[in-house]
Design an enzyme around this catalytic site. Sequence first.
Site, mmCIF file in Angstrom:
data_model
loop_
_atom_site.group_PDB
_atom_site.id
_atom_site.type_symbol
_atom_site.label_atom_id
_atom_site.label_comp_id
_atom_site.label_asym_id
_atom_site.label_seq_id
_atom_site.Cartn_x
_atom_site.Cartn_y
_atom_site.Cartn_z
ATOM 1 N N ARG A 47 28.568 14.492 20.255
ATOM 2 C CA ARG A 47 28.321 13.224 19.572
ATOM 3 C C ARG A 47 26.938 13.239 18.942
ATOM 4 O O ARG A 47 26.048 13.991 19.365
ATOM 5 C CB ARG A 47 28.422 12.060 20.549
ATOM 6 C CG ARG A 47 29.763 11.931 21.278
ATOM 7 C CD ARG A 47 29.716 10.803 22.289
ATOM 8 N NE ARG A 47 31.007 10.610 22.969
ATOM 9 C CZ ARG A 47 31.357 11.206 24.112
ATOM 10 N NH1 ARG A 47 30.506 12.050 24.700
ATOM 11 N NH2 ARG A 47 32.530 10.974 24.657
ATOM 12 N N LYS A 68 28.136 10.116 27.690
ATOM 13 C CA LYS A 68 28.199 8.701 28.045
ATOM 14 C C LYS A 68 28.041 8.529 29.542
ATOM 15 O O LYS A 68 28.529 9.319 30.337
ATOM 16 C CB LYS A 68 29.534 8.111 27.582
ATOM 17 C CG LYS A 68 29.666 8.010 26.071
ATOM 18 C CD LYS A 68 30.962 7.326 25.679
ATOM 19 C CE LYS A 68 31.058 7.138 24.180
ATOM 20 N NZ LYS A 68 32.315 6.460 23.782
ATOM 21 N N HIS A 83 30.425 11.927 13.251
ATOM 22 C CA HIS A 83 31.610 11.939 14.109
ATOM 23 C C HIS A 83 32.775 12.657 13.445
ATOM 24 O O HIS A 83 33.683 13.150 14.128
ATOM 25 C CB HIS A 83 32.003 10.501 14.471
ATOM 26 C CG HIS A 83 32.658 10.387 15.815
ATOM 27 N ND1 HIS A 83 31.953 10.538 16.999
ATOM 28 C CD2 HIS A 83 33.958 10.165 16.174
ATOM 29 C CE1 HIS A 83 32.783 10.395 18.025
ATOM 30 N NE2 HIS A 83 34.003 10.176 17.546
ATOM 31 N N ARG A 92 32.802 16.073 14.698
ATOM 32 C CA ARG A 92 33.326 16.122 16.070
ATOM 33 C C ARG A 92 34.860 16.092 16.036
ATOM 34 O O ARG A 92 35.521 16.837 16.762
ATOM 35 C CB ARG A 92 32.770 14.941 16.856
ATOM 36 C CG ARG A 92 33.286 14.793 18.294
ATOM 37 C CD ARG A 92 32.479 13.693 18.986
ATOM 38 N NE ARG A 92 33.131 13.149 20.161
ATOM 39 C CZ ARG A 92 33.040 13.667 21.387
ATOM 40 N NH1 ARG A 92 32.353 14.783 21.566
ATOM 41 N NH2 ARG A 92 33.623 13.095 22.415
ATOM 42 N N HIS A 119 35.534 13.820 27.101
ATOM 43 C CA HIS A 119 36.401 12.649 27.202
ATOM 44 C C HIS A 119 36.749 12.387 28.661
ATOM 45 O O HIS A 119 37.153 13.299 29.379
ATOM 46 C CB HIS A 119 37.699 12.860 26.418
ATOM 47 C CG HIS A 119 37.521 12.780 24.940
ATOM 48 N ND1 HIS A 119 38.397 13.374 24.042
ATOM 49 C CD2 HIS A 119 36.573 12.163 24.186
ATOM 50 C CE1 HIS A 119 37.999 13.124 22.805
ATOM 51 N NE2 HIS A 119 36.891 12.404 22.862
ATOM 52 N N TYR A 122 44.110 13.782 19.005
ATOM 53 C CA TYR A 122 44.014 14.906 18.079
ATOM 54 C C TYR A 122 45.380 15.528 17.806
ATOM 55 O O TYR A 122 45.565 16.203 16.800
ATOM 56 C CB TYR A 122 43.035 15.958 18.605
ATOM 57 C CG TYR A 122 41.624 15.453 18.640
ATOM 58 C CD1 TYR A 122 40.887 15.320 17.471
ATOM 59 C CD2 TYR A 122 41.028 15.061 19.825
ATOM 60 C CE1 TYR A 122 39.598 14.832 17.488
ATOM 61 C CE2 TYR A 122 39.740 14.567 19.849
ATOM 62 C CZ TYR A 122 39.031 14.457 18.682
ATOM 63 O OH TYR A 122 37.758 13.960 18.702
#
Length: 326
Positions: free
Chosen positions: A168, A192, A271, A274, A297, A306
């Site tokens: 990210r 995150k 992004h 990414r 994730h 995806y």
Amino acid sequence: MEAGEFRDLAERFLAMLTNQRGASEHTVRAYAREIRSFAVYLSESLGASAGIASVEHTHIRSYLGVLYERGLTKASAARALAAVRSWFRWLAKERLVEQNPALLVSTPKLPKHLPRVPSVEEVNRVLNSLEAPSKQRQGSAEAAEAEPIAWPERERTIFELLYGCGIRNSELVGLNMDSVKWGDEAILVRGKGRKERLVPLGDEAAAALRSYLPVRAERLSAAGKGALVHEGPLLMNLRARGDCRLTTRSVGRIVKAIALSRGLAADVHPHTLRHAFGTHMLEEGADLRAIQEMLGHERLSTTQRYTQLTVGQVQRVYDETHPRAK
């Protein structure tokens, strides 16, 4: 207007996000904007002396209506509702309310659209144009004629890390010198919730870093900040201002400017690279779980998006090979 109890509880929640959950600065800033706005609305609607227990789902629905009147999109309203839900989930956990009234409010239906992902050839064309100036002079006419950039070595590193590692924007600018684990051929990424993960460092990304680091050291020494040569932020700003760390906003501007000058779509942003990382790996047969791990994730369902991005490729294969498709 003072928001009374609403304001106080909002600030307590935001402090908890920062101190206990380790939320990113971007997340806290977004939640602060939404929840403080809602606290003011509650104060104006119910009165500053009203308590949080008096808030019902009808008040939240009315607030969403106000957001629409202000011209906000459904996506923006959905983000506001998500913040309010998180706030009331915390209030219920702290036993400051009996239940979460936001659970009775439906999320605005959003149009389903998938981000356009540049092809492998398009990404490679941009990356090849960002090679070191000496190589550009020996390379294609397209690379030689491309618009000059302020710091080629840094900009190439930005693109190689975003696309080559799938990280990210916030993770990119958060990298420090010790984040590069040369012996493991990986970079240590803080994602995150401050969760750390090791992401493979490809040969091209490593080569970009090796070209960039000596120039970084020269610039820091010239700016009188030689102490940061072997530590501090990996990606530094152009003029070595402040702590020298490059910002996410600057990365966004750099990526968009270079992408546009190289013929990519106007909606390309960090992004996008990414997304391209995940999509291209999946198209080449990479395991979904491995992609999930590299992207950081938490849920596999997020990575499974995806698979939708490659539907076009599957359709082409079907049309070209199945006897009943001809």
